[in-house]
Write a protein that holds these residues in place. Structure first.
Motif, PDB file in Angstrom:
ATOM      1  N   SER A   1      16.005   4.845  -3.926  1.00 20.88           N
ATOM      2  CA  SER A   1      17.451   4.751  -4.139  1.00 20.88           C
ATOM      3  C   SER A   1      17.868   5.075  -5.568  1.00 20.88           C
ATOM      4  N   TYR A   2      17.139   5.981  -6.208  1.00 17.11           N
ATOM      5  CA  TYR A   2      17.536   6.518  -7.516  1.00 17.11           C
ATOM      6  C   TYR A   2      18.269   7.852  -7.302  1.00 17.11           C
ATOM      7  N   TYR A   3      19.340   8.059  -8.044  1.00 16.81           N
ATOM      8  CA  TYR A   3      19.953   9.392  -8.088  1.00 16.81           C
ATOM      9  C   TYR A   3      20.495   9.623  -9.480  1.00 16.81           C
TER      10      TYR A   3
ATOM     11  N   ASP B   1      22.519  12.570 -11.611  1.00  9.39           N
ATOM     12  CA  ASP B   1      23.297  13.783 -11.374  1.00  9.39           C
ATOM     13  C   ASP B   1      22.654  15.002 -12.033  1.00  9.39           C
TER      14      ASP B   1
ATOM     15  N   TRP C   1      21.682   3.556  -8.887  1.00  5.17           N
ATOM     16  CA  TRP C   1      20.468   2.897  -8.382  1.00  5.17           C
ATOM     17  C   TRP C   1      20.826   1.666  -7.561  1.00  5.17           C
TER      18      TRP C   1
ATOM     19  N   GLU D   1      17.310  16.903  -8.368  1.00  7.63           N
ATOM     20  CA  GLU D   1      16.867  16.458  -7.045  1.00  7.63           C
ATOM     21  C   GLU D   1      16.009  15.209  -7.202  1.00  7.63           C
ATOM     22  N   GLN D   2      16.162  14.272  -6.274  1.00  2.00           N
ATOM     23  CA  GLN D   2      15.384  13.040  -6.386  1.00  2.00           C
ATOM     24  C   GLN D   2      13.886  13.314  -6.363  1.00  2.00           C
TER      25      GLN D   2
END
Length: 290
Positions: free
Chosen positions: A151-153, A155, A279, A158-159
């Motif tokens: 659940s990390y992103y 901007d 997150w 890409e994860q």
């Protein structure tokens, strides 16, 4: 006597706990999920500086009591200090939970991010169950690391560039086999409690989502960034060779270890105070009745 690791981590604990819960969600659990309408006596296993007591007691019925147990002398001292001028009845026991024998007299036994650090989590969970009177509850706030890592992103990336989920899953599983300490214990607790005869078991997920927004007040942004960094997010990996050797000793192949190093290095390079970062820790809250 060897120094207790968590007794040196008070500032870390104080700066990172609020990453995991919204206060209104704690109130929701107390009033509408657990429906605690009468005073209760809570015992907190691995209480630290009393964080969970400070979160729960304002929402519990007047007359509720709190007992914290921890082997950290410094942590217990801070807990006593924080509760000294509070309106709540509290006591603290300085001891190793592995060695203490408790009476079956508490209405609720709780743990918060504690069982994952235990080499024998089921043994501690059994102590929790055995400390609660019939009709009481066991409530565990414990993580599921792989859910949090998924659940990390950030901007612009890409994860899959910064989080190698399959490799991490293997690393966590192998680590649990080697040491007994399981960062994914939160999702296993319903099974463990059922094995111990606990009834009416449910599991919830914390609603907290942390958003590091470069377009908000700089002071708020820097405070959140500092807490995220304190929690290890975007931490720069150590010396490449020793880092990779360490991962191989924990069960990864050379290729997997190299990929993990490169991912963590990239994350450390692109994560900064002006990042747009989201997150969701997905802390698991498992509970049942004795």
């Amino acid at each position: 006597m060897e120094e207790y690791y968590w007794d040196t981590k008070l500032e870390y604990l104080k700066r990172t706990r609020d990453l995991y819960y919204n206060d209104d969600y704690i109130e929701f659990l107390v009033k509408y999920v657990w429906k605690l309408s009468k005073p209760v006596h809570i015992i907190d296993f691995g209480c630290g500086y009393g964080y969970l007591g400070l979160k729960l007691l304002p929402h519990l019925p007047i007359g509720s009591k709190y007992t914290g147990v921890d082997k950290g002398k410094h942590l217990i001292g801070k807990a006593k200090e924080l509760f000294h001028n509070s309106p709540y009845e509290a006591e603290f026991i300085l001891t190793d939970i592995n060695e203490i024998e408790l009476e079956r007299k508490y209405d609720i036994a709780v743990s918060h991010a504690y069982l994952l650090h235990m080499s024998t989590p089921k043994k501690i969970l059994r102590k929790m169950v055995n400390s609660v009177v019939d009709g009481g509850k066991v409530i565990c706030f414990e993580p599921n690391w792989i859910a949090g890592m998924s659940s990390y992103y950030i901007d612009g990336h890409e994860q899959s560039q910064i989080v190698q989920l399959g490799i991490l899953q293997k690393l966590f599983e192998e680590g649990a086999k080697q040491t007994g300490r399981d960062g994914n214990v939160g999702l296993k607790l319903p099974h463990y409690l059922s094995e111990m005869g606990v009834k009416n078991i449910e599991c919830r997920v914390s609603d907290k989502v942390n958003f590091l927004d470069p377009n908000v007040d700089q002071k708020d942004q820097e405070k959140l960034y500092s807490s995220l960094k304190e929690d290890g997010i975007g931490e720069k990996p150590t010396n490449r060779e020793s880092f990779i050797e360490g991962l191989i000793s924990r069960g990864l192949t050379l290729d997997e270890a190299e990929k993990q190093y490169e991912s963590e290095l990239l994350f450390s390079q692109i994560f900064h105070a002006n990042s747009s970062f989201v997150w969701s820790p997905s802390m698991k809250i498992t509970f049942g009745e004795i």
